[in-house]
Design a protein around this motif. Structure first.
Motif, mmCIF file in Angstrom:
data_model
loop_
_atom_site.group_PDB
_atom_site.id
_atom_site.type_symbol
_atom_site.label_atom_id
_atom_site.label_comp_id
_atom_site.label_asym_id
_atom_site.label_seq_id
_atom_site.Cartn_x
_atom_site.Cartn_y
_atom_site.Cartn_z
ATOM 1 N N TYR A 191 -53.768 88.037 5.650
ATOM 2 C CA TYR A 191 -52.725 88.323 6.840
ATOM 3 C C TYR A 191 -53.454 88.797 7.986
ATOM 4 N N SER A 192 -53.139 88.105 9.126
ATOM 5 C CA SER A 192 -53.905 88.631 10.275
ATOM 6 C C SER A 192 -52.697 88.925 11.459
ATOM 7 N N LEU A 193 -53.414 89.494 12.519
ATOM 8 C CA LEU A 193 -52.399 89.813 13.573
ATOM 9 C C LEU A 193 -52.977 88.882 14.795
ATOM 10 N N ILE A 194 -51.900 88.134 15.590
ATOM 11 C CA ILE A 194 -52.301 86.946 16.433
ATOM 12 C C ILE A 194 -51.476 87.419 17.720
ATOM 13 N N LEU A 195 -52.048 87.453 18.785
ATOM 14 C CA LEU A 195 -51.543 87.803 20.068
ATOM 15 C C LEU A 195 -50.778 86.531 20.508
ATOM 16 N N VAL A 196 -49.550 86.441 20.793
ATOM 17 C CA VAL A 196 -48.858 85.355 21.202
ATOM 18 C C VAL A 196 -47.778 85.465 22.520
ATOM 19 N N PRO A 197 -48.455 85.152 23.721
ATOM 20 C CA PRO A 197 -47.716 84.983 24.946
ATOM 21 C C PRO A 197 -46.245 84.423 24.701
#
Length: 406
Positions: A191-197
């Motif tokens: 699992y990863s963290l992804i920035l989503v506008p």
């Protein structure tokens, strides 16, 4: 042991307390709908101007980002003062989920990510959300999460459903926990963290369930992600580090919540004690009824223990000492103490305790969810017990896992 508050921190605490008493609490009467604070956002903006004038805005951030550079221990004390009203933490721009997201960006963000997202968050120009929990799996085990992020050329493509995503309505950016790996043996490292506008095509606020309590601007909606495409540069931290980063974020976040719960508990205890001195029954002041006195005493003990647990744990976090066990114990105890104090306040107020003319009923509603979010009490108890049993299996005392100070 030195429990003295440093003079510079005492000055900040005095200014925060004066701000809450003089501006925040009177402003509650101007809020038209506590269930939808966005309809009264002009009140929050005015309070933020007041916080800036008093020099107490974003106290948790480093000076580079317009803050005061106050650490975990100092912020615990500030959060207690602000816990009496949701408007207070919003006014100083230190309310979940934005506060936690700011810390997450500071921990793992690139310089470009910091300038693009932390800068406007710190200024209060935008809001954010943290999208982890999902409706179709037991999210207490993060390896259950199904939302996926798959590489496609230079992009990530995300698909899945999230829910109870605090502040998502009107947020500009989401930190999404997504599955980027497929190796079952890797567990949480998938699992990863992804920035989503949130203006990205495919991101949709699907609906707003009618939640009990826990009132925040932007609500806690269901989010659907359908072929949401963002650049690979939107990865926050390294691939596979999502769980590790989230755990670091949650340590401070759990303590911040705990101190806000203590602030709310103190408010309802003050309301309850005042109530007891103003009403009579069976020929004497309610305050003279021993059964009600016992309720007050029990609440005072709950608050005393809660304060000491949070502050000791915050001290360990701030000094880089092991703190996982202490965070688990603190989050569990304080969330449950919050419920006990609020419940007693309702009982003391009688019918007025379940009417929403006073803040008692609303605080009571909010107290129930505290035992669920940021880790359910049962999961934290599992962590606590595991630490004790690991020591026992090595033939050692459980003292270290039970709050030993020596």
């Amino acid at each position: 042991m030195d429990f003295t508050i440093p003079a510079d921190l005492r000055d900040v605490l005095d200014r925060v307390r004066a701000f809450v008493d003089e501006e925040v609490l009177p402003a509650e009467a101007e809020v038209t709908d506590l269930d939808d604070l966005l309809t009264s956002w002009d009140v929050v903006e005015r309070l933020r101007d007041g916080a800036r004038e008093r020099g107490i805005y974003t106290p948790h951030l480093p000076e580079r980002w317009g803050g005061l550079g106050i650490g975990v221990l100092g912020m615990s004390l500030i959060n207690e003062i602000c816990g009496v009203s949701i408007l207070a933490s919003l006014a100083i721009n230190a309310m979940a989920p934005d506060e936690g997201n700011m810390h997450t960006l500071l921990m793992a963000g690139t310089e470009e990510q910091l300038e693009t997202w932390l800068r406007p968050l710190a200024a209060g120009e935008i809001r954010s959300c943290f999208a982890m929990t999902e409706p179709d799996v037991a999210s207490s085990d993060p390896t259950n999460l199904q939302t996926s992020a798959v590489r496609d050329g230079d992009d990530w493509v995300l698909n899945g459903t999230k829910w109870c995503i605090t502040g998502a309505e009107g947020a500009s950016i989401a930190i999404v926990v997504a599955k980027t790996g497929t190796d079952d043996a890797a567990g949480h490292r998938n699992y990863s963290l992804i920035l989503v506008p949130t203006d990205t095509p495919g991101w949709k606020v699907a609906r707003h369930p009618d939640w009990m309590g826990a009132h925040y601007p932007g609500g806690h909606p269901v989010i659907e992600l359908e072929n949401v495409r963002v650049p690979q540069a939107n990865l926050l931290g390294n691939e596979g580090e999502g769980f590790v980063i989230a755990q670091k974020r949650l340590a401070g976040g759990r303590l911040a919540h705990a101190m806000r719960w203590i602030g709310a508990s103190q408010r309802v205890l003050d309301l309850a004690t005042t109530r007891l001195t103003q009403r009579t029954a069976f020929g004497k002041e309610l305050a003279e009824q021993q059964g009600l006195q016992f309720m007050i005493a029990d609440s005072a003990m709950d608050l005393y223990a809660s304060r000491l647990m949070v502050l000791h744990t915050a001290w360990k976090v701030e000094h880089g000492l092991p703190h996982r066990q202490e965070v688990a114990m603190t989050k569990t105890f304080v969330s449950e103490a919050f419920g006990r104090v609020a419940d007693r306040a309702v009982q003391i107020h009688g019918a007025a305790g379940v009417a929403k003319d006073l803040p008692v009923a609303r605080i009571y509603e909010d107290s129930r969810s505290a035992r669920i979010y940021d880790g359910a009490s049962e999961v934290h108890r599992m962590v606590m017990a595991r630490a004790c049993l690991q020591l026992a299996r090595k033939g050692e005392s459980t003292r270290v896992a039970a709050g030993d100070l020596t």
